[in-house]
Design an enzyme around this catalytic site. Structure first.
Site, PDB file in Angstrom:
ATOM      1  N   SER C  10       0.835  -1.202   0.000  1.00  0.00           N
ATOM      2  CA  SER C  10       0.000   0.000   0.000  1.00  0.00           C
ATOM      3  C   SER C  10       0.866   1.247   0.000  1.00  0.00           C
ATOM      4  CB  SER C  10      -0.907   0.021   1.228  1.00  0.00           C
ATOM      5  OG  SER C  10      -1.546   1.273   1.350  1.00  0.00           O
ATOM      6  N   HIS C  11       0.302   2.357  -0.478  1.00  0.00           N
ATOM      7  CA  HIS C  11       0.998   3.637  -0.417  1.00  0.00           C
ATOM      8  C   HIS C  11       1.191   4.132   1.012  1.00  0.00           C
ATOM      9  CE1 HIS C  11       0.734   3.950  -4.694  1.00  0.00           C
ATOM     10  NE2 HIS C  11       1.254   5.173  -4.684  1.00  0.00           N
ATOM     11  N   SER C  12       0.388   3.595   1.929  1.00  0.00           N
ATOM     12  CA  SER C  12       0.480   4.062   3.308  1.00  0.00           C
ATOM     13  C   SER C  12       0.968   2.927   4.207  1.00  0.00           C
ATOM     14  CB  SER C  12      -0.900   4.543   3.770  1.00  0.00           C
ATOM     15  OG  SER C  12      -1.026   4.446   5.176  1.00  0.00           O
TER      16      SER C  12
END
Ligand SMILES: Nc1ncnc2c1ncn2[C@@H]1O[C@H](COP(=O)(O)OP(=O)(O)O)[C@@H](O)[C@H]1O
Ligand SMILES: Nc1ncnc2c1ncn2[C@@H]1O[C@H](COP(=O)(O)OP(=O)(O)O)[C@@H](O)[C@H]1O
Ligand SMILES: [Mg+2]
Ligand SMILES: [Mg+2]
Ligand SMILES: [Mg+2]
Ligand SMILES: [Mg+2]
Lengths: 206, 124, 124, 206
Positions: C10-12
């Site tokens: 995930s980007h986070s």
């Protein structure tokens, strides 16, 4: 018999005792076909419900159930939160303004609770959920004229056991498909305790 | 200009906050609120948190509520019904990917209806 | 018994960790690894983190890699190609909902192929 | 002319200078149609690439580009990371083992880079991405016999500008559909600086 505020309070206390006693059993049923938190969810929710009602004065049954409903909704955390929350909310609404909650009123309140589970859970009978206890139980109640302890116990037990052979199509257990067979549904099991507690409450009054 | 608000209902507080931070990086200014987990960081969804999140961001443009799995949907529905606000809608799209699309569209001023058209096109 | 591993790109960092904690609550023992964000908690995907996550959990049963948006896919593909392990596959299903389904199936001993059949049935 | 290790190093240094100088511009282009991090991504990535190559001794161009590629892949963080990473990786492979990297070799390495962008990004020309600079530029290079500074600059500039009128169908900008029109693609802009830097490097040698 008539359902008094004292019965309503007693019912919640008794459910809580049973749920605390069977916390590990509910959890292990949920471990088999769910995410293993039903014991935790139920014990947290009903403990909070007991805490809530212990601090209040009630003049009618409807208010008791309303407080129980909102507590369960916000404290349980799993699917059983909104479902049991709905059960008590619907029952609360059904008996609102009714002075004497007699068996007839209670029995139709149960029907409302069943409708609530179906609507909230988008569930039908046979999907291996708590509904498989609640629906036949409400049906049986509508066929008799007064509280019948043994009928409640027998119906709750046989319907709870019958969920063992069902394949789950709702909730987390549905991911397991055929593999959900062979295990009692945790929500059906906790529903059994709810009705066992009810039977206990009316024992002295029969 | 007001923007359609987005509420993220996840079983995990971290997951909801993480998805929230992804949306905020892309779209900056639109109203996004996380409603994840239970008190104490436990896994589950909390009816009150969902209500509070909706209350915090709801505006005239409307609000779209995304949820992850199982009970999240039921709790979100209950929260929406209980509040009784107008123009609050539950979306059945994937929580991260759906909310991302909705956030981009909200940021350019799209309406709830327009966003649902895009969500249905992308995810149904 | 070994289980199909699941990697969450995930980007986070928070979102990946949060999804990971949801899967772990449901399925307990299966190998799940989060590969989210950049160093310092910034938003993005990091090729090295993805490689490390795959290396950490890959076993003979195989590994399925889920990703969220945009560059996550490209970085995940690069990591898979560069490692050159057998039986590591990228899934294009929603990251939270897809990984959840895969985790449940992995936990009951399903193979990579069986899990992909379910993912395709559910999300395509 | 021949491309020496010194040119290859100089190119990366010059790209880094330009990217640092235009960090805010790249960011605001990405704010218009993306997520507003292209300036940050590029400045972080190329700064790390410069750090990496500054600490090493190189005997061939291929090794320089390989280190740049792996640094960009792991440090950029956005789509441009794997894409620019692929660019330098493909060029590195294309010139591997080649002792004299002449213009012909460089020009076919560019073609490989373009193939890499297409494969990695699943992109085609006209989708408003960096490919819309790289592809026509590689095509133009394959039509001439030697480095032509002005041709590189002119092609990079016109193709970069032409992305303004395109509608994005790849990457984050694609979510905006028609609204992505009217803005230069950030990756096309950074690609322009990459080629401007290349033109600067070969300036002295023409
Ligand atoms: N959609 C539904 N309709 C009716 N009952 C449901 C539904 N989903 C779950 N249940 C009931 O809830 C029980 C699980 O509750 P619990 O474990 O507390 O929540 P969760 O599944 O979110 O972890 C199931 O055993 C089932 O009886
Ligand atoms: N699939 C793709 N194919 C080719 N180029 C792409 C693709 N996706 C993005 N790009 C390029 O990458 C640029 C954006 O890079 P950047 O902002 O660093 O990454 P991100 O989009 O992940 O935030 C775009 O302007 C575009 O030129
Ligand atoms: Mg459970
Ligand atoms: Mg649960
Ligand atoms: Mg960007
Ligand atoms: Mg980005």
């Amino acid at each position: 018999m008539k359902l008094e505020v004292s019965h309503a309070l007693d019912w919640i206390h008794k459910i809580n005792e049973k749920v605390q006693d069977h916390k590990d059993e509910l959890t292990s049923l949920d471990q088999a076909i769910g995410d293993g938190d039903h014991g935790i969810n139920m014990s947290r929710g009903f403990q909070e419900a007991v805490n809530k009602i212990s601090g209040e004065e009630y003049s009618d049954v409807s208010e008791v159930w309303k407080d129980v409903a909102t507590t369960l909704m916000s404290k349980v955390g799993g699917a059983s939160g909104p479902l049991y929350g709905t059960v008590f909310l619907k029952m609360s609404t059904a008996v609102k303004g009714v002075e004497n909650v007699d068996f007839q009123t209670f029995s139709s309140a149960l029907k409302e609770a069943v409708a609530g589970i179906k609507q909230r859970g988008k569930a039908e009978a046979g999907e291996k959920t708590m509904l498989d206890v609640w629906e036949p139980l409400a049906d049986k109640m509508s066929e008799v004229q007064d509280f019948d302890r043994q009928l409640i116990l027998d119906t709750a037990q046989s319907t709870m056991e019958s969920t063992k052979d069902l394949v789950a199509t709702k909730g987390r257990a549905s991911y397991l498909k055929e593999r959900s067979k062979g295990h009692i549904d945790p929500g059906a099991m906790s529903s059994y305790y709810v009705f066992e507690a009810l039977a206990d409450c009316i024992k002295g009054d029969e | 200009m007001e923007h359609v608000g987005i509420v993220l209902v996840s079983h995990s507080e971290k997951a909801a906050a993480g998805i929230c931070e992804i949306l905020q990086q892309v779209v900056g200014e639109i109203p996004v609120e996380a409603a994840g987990g239970l008190e104490g960081g436990e896994i589950g969804t909390n009816f009150e948190r969902i209500q509070t999140a909706i209350e915090n961001i709801h505006n005239e443009k409307g609000t779209i509520v995304f949820y992850d799995i199982g009970s999240a949907q039921m709790n979100a529905e209950m929260a929406i019904e209980t509040l009784g606000f107008e123009n609050v809608h539950l979306a059945s799209a994937p929580i991260l990917e759906g909310a991302y699309l909705a956030a981009v569209e909200s940021s350019v001023g799209k309406s709830v209806e327009e966003i649902f058209v895009s969500l249905n096109k992308e995810f149904n």
